[in-house]
Design a protein around this motif. Sequence first.
Motif, mmCIF file in Angstrom:
data_model
loop_
_atom_site.group_PDB
_atom_site.id
_atom_site.type_symbol
_atom_site.label_atom_id
_atom_site.label_comp_id
_atom_site.label_asym_id
_atom_site.label_seq_id
_atom_site.Cartn_x
_atom_site.Cartn_y
_atom_site.Cartn_z
ATOM 1 N N ASP A 1 1.115 -1.094 0.252
ATOM 2 C CA ASP A 1 -0.131 -0.229 -0.008
ATOM 3 C C ASP A 1 0.415 1.426 0.177
ATOM 4 O O ASP A 1 1.976 1.234 0.418
ATOM 5 C CB ASP A 1 -0.443 0.649 1.306
ATOM 6 C CG ASP A 1 -2.411 -1.226 1.279
ATOM 7 O OD1 ASP A 1 -2.564 -1.588 -0.247
ATOM 8 O OD2 ASP A 1 -2.132 -1.240 2.339
ATOM 9 N N GLU A 2 0.518 2.531 -0.413
ATOM 10 C CA GLU A 2 1.073 3.641 -0.029
ATOM 11 C C GLU A 2 -0.422 4.470 0.508
ATOM 12 O O GLU A 2 -1.189 4.683 0.187
ATOM 13 C CB GLU A 2 1.450 4.233 -1.712
ATOM 14 C CG GLU A 2 2.365 3.277 -3.119
ATOM 15 C CD GLU A 2 2.825 4.016 -4.126
ATOM 16 O OE1 GLU A 2 3.588 3.156 -5.172
ATOM 17 O OE2 GLU A 2 1.809 5.157 -4.445
ATOM 18 N N VAL A 3 0.970 5.319 1.091
ATOM 19 C CA VAL A 3 -0.234 6.513 2.088
ATOM 20 C C VAL A 3 0.584 8.048 0.750
ATOM 21 O O VAL A 3 1.787 8.474 1.434
ATOM 22 C CB VAL A 3 -0.259 6.095 3.273
ATOM 23 C CG1 VAL A 3 -0.915 7.585 3.826
ATOM 24 C CG2 VAL A 3 -0.484 4.875 4.060
ATOM 25 N N VAL A 4 -0.706 8.543 1.395
ATOM 26 C CA VAL A 4 0.482 10.157 0.475
ATOM 27 C C VAL A 4 -0.011 10.419 1.786
ATOM 28 O O VAL A 4 -0.844 11.185 2.188
ATOM 29 C CB VAL A 4 -0.376 10.297 -1.166
ATOM 30 C CG1 VAL A 4 -0.848 11.886 -0.971
ATOM 31 C CG2 VAL A 4 -0.842 9.815 -1.990
ATOM 32 N N LEU A 5 1.341 11.942 1.735
ATOM 33 C CA LEU A 5 0.821 12.868 3.339
ATOM 34 C C LEU A 5 2.283 13.802 2.583
ATOM 35 O O LEU A 5 3.038 13.619 1.860
ATOM 36 C CB LEU A 5 1.784 11.801 4.372
ATOM 37 C CG LEU A 5 3.110 11.263 4.188
ATOM 38 C CD1 LEU A 5 3.253 11.350 5.699
ATOM 39 C CD2 LEU A 5 3.185 10.233 3.424
ATOM 40 N N PRO A 6 2.237 14.721 3.220
ATOM 41 C CA PRO A 6 3.089 16.379 2.837
ATOM 42 C C PRO A 6 3.919 16.291 2.980
ATOM 43 O O PRO A 6 4.557 15.413 4.264
ATOM 44 C CB PRO A 6 1.773 17.345 3.346
ATOM 45 C CG PRO A 6 1.317 17.014 4.473
ATOM 46 C CD PRO A 6 0.671 15.175 3.731
ATOM 47 N N SER A 7 5.380 15.986 2.378
ATOM 48 C CA SER A 7 6.659 16.387 2.696
ATOM 49 C C SER A 7 6.993 17.228 4.079
ATOM 50 O O SER A 7 7.653 16.473 5.369
ATOM 51 C CB SER A 7 7.506 16.471 2.315
ATOM 52 O OG SER A 7 8.720 16.772 2.699
ATOM 53 N N ASN A 8 6.058 18.301 4.164
ATOM 54 C CA ASN A 8 6.082 18.907 5.427
ATOM 55 C C ASN A 8 5.452 18.940 6.391
ATOM 56 O O ASN A 8 3.426 19.042 6.736
ATOM 57 C CB ASN A 8 5.806 20.477 4.892
ATOM 58 C CG ASN A 8 5.874 21.273 5.689
ATOM 59 O OD1 ASN A 8 6.629 22.206 6.776
ATOM 60 N ND2 ASN A 8 4.843 22.667 5.969
ATOM 61 N N GLY A 9 5.739 17.525 7.315
ATOM 62 C CA GLY A 9 4.640 17.122 8.260
ATOM 63 C C GLY A 9 5.092 16.301 9.695
ATOM 64 O O GLY A 9 6.791 16.530 9.190
ATOM 65 N N PHE A 10 4.747 15.751 9.872
ATOM 66 C CA PHE A 10 5.297 15.637 11.283
ATOM 67 C C PHE A 10 5.472 13.703 11.589
ATOM 68 O O PHE A 10 5.568 13.573 10.510
ATOM 69 C CB PHE A 10 4.155 15.473 12.470
ATOM 70 C CG PHE A 10 5.296 15.486 14.380
ATOM 71 C CD1 PHE A 10 5.505 16.008 14.717
ATOM 72 C CD2 PHE A 10 4.605 13.908 14.696
ATOM 73 C CE1 PHE A 10 5.974 15.957 15.991
ATOM 74 C CE2 PHE A 10 5.582 13.817 15.811
ATOM 75 C CZ PHE A 10 5.375 14.512 16.606
ATOM 76 N N ILE A 11 6.735 13.898 11.619
ATOM 77 C CA ILE A 11 7.821 12.133 11.919
ATOM 78 C C ILE A 11 6.578 11.083 11.811
ATOM 79 O O ILE A 11 7.217 10.511 11.332
ATOM 80 C CB ILE A 11 8.906 12.357 12.997
ATOM 81 C CG1 ILE A 11 9.709 11.478 12.542
ATOM 82 C CG2 ILE A 11 8.305 12.678 14.165
ATOM 83 C CD1 ILE A 11 11.023 11.341 13.399
ATOM 84 N N ALA A 12 5.442 11.494 12.883
ATOM 85 C CA ALA A 12 4.937 10.652 13.114
ATOM 86 C C ALA A 12 4.711 10.119 12.734
ATOM 87 O O ALA A 12 3.699 8.763 11.694
ATOM 88 C CB ALA A 12 4.146 10.595 14.335
ATOM 89 N N ASN A 13 3.452 11.187 11.469
ATOM 90 C CA ASN A 13 2.937 10.777 10.714
ATOM 91 C C ASN A 13 3.575 9.647 9.137
ATOM 92 O O ASN A 13 3.134 8.827 8.531
ATOM 93 C CB ASN A 13 2.720 12.069 9.265
ATOM 94 C CG ASN A 13 1.761 13.013 10.183
ATOM 95 O OD1 ASN A 13 2.093 13.860 10.098
ATOM 96 N ND2 ASN A 13 0.988 12.422 11.007
#
Length: 380
Positions: A73-85
């Motif tokens: 699976d892939e999860v899309v998230l902003p690079s400008n985010g918190f480490i736990a994401n």
Amino acid sequence: MINVTQPSIGAEELAAVGAVFDTNWLGYGPRTQEFEELFAEFLGVPADRVLFLNSATSALFLAAELLGIGPGDEVVLPSNGFIANANCVVAAGARPVFCDLDESHLNPSVQDIIDVLTPRTRAVMILHYGGYPGDLEKIAALCAERGIALVEDAAVSIASSVDGRMCGTFGDLGVWSFDSRKVITTGDGGMLYVRDPEVARRARRLAYHGLEDRSSFTTAVKSPHLWWSFDIEDVGRRLIGNDITAAIGTVQLGKLTRFVERRAAIGRRYDRAFAGVPGIRTPPPLPAGHRSTHYFYWLRFESLAIRDGVSEDLLGRGIYTSWRYYPLHRVPHYGATDAVLPRTEAVSDTALLLPAHQSLRDDEVDLIAEEVIKAVQART
Ligand SMILES: *Cc1c(COP(=O)(O)O)cnc(C)c1O
């Protein structure tokens, strides 16, 4: 030293903790239930969907588990985010796919997300940068249309909303943090909102060993024989909050509006101080219908050298500044250092967060603004 973030706690919180001590019940109990109910009411969601946990990080890891995210699976998230994401995605065996951001509100635009979707995308995990909702409504609509789960990390956007609807309630799962740097704190703690009632029940089990009932006492009331017996269908962990921290949270929640008003006033004071100063860009005004927690106050400068120089000058004057978030795609462990995210890079090279917590005095805000302007002028 003037800090970027700082808790505002005092006698009322201490008295609430004292009252818990007097009951001799410290674990998950009536104060925790009360805090969950108040928080659900504050969000405008049913109380059975809201769980008080020991941290937002626990809530994020649990969210990944509830969604069944795993290898392939892939999860899309902003690079400008918190480490736990990113960590909760990697820990589940899935691949984090980092997206770029919109340079005005520093959240991904809906297009930034579309650009990195693939048939393997199982979920999108966004936050609301510094409290700014950004394109939240459009992103929620996109995810609903494509059948992709949406997780909202509302750790810093507890008072943020769009047209009266609270951030964190637009997706399938929402997460809030009460760690000591957040607007309201319980020392450590987090909240999880689960939109689907069945999944919410499962979340409660997984948050406490997989058990349906949390104490043999409630089991005993239901069946007065062998109340120490148990059965589990799902193996869980131990992520629940407790009555001591919940009691602090209830007091803090009552102060949230006041804290956010003060933060907004600090933002306006900075805006006025920096208006028209060459080489300094302030955060954009909120669009109509958007409300923010005003968690971060950021500035953009004309170069990395100026930004770094400003932060060093201010540190020399006892004013701590910082930048959140170090771009996640630059962390080698996530295997995405080749991601091309020019706007994220530009922002992280030229932006700086100023102290913005509710306990700052006006004269401190004025001093910080004056020092920033001096530091910029010395370099241009
Ligand atoms: C603080 C924070 C977290 C983690 O919260 P904890 O309660 O410390 O686990 C997650 N996401 C964001 C955006 C945060 O700012």
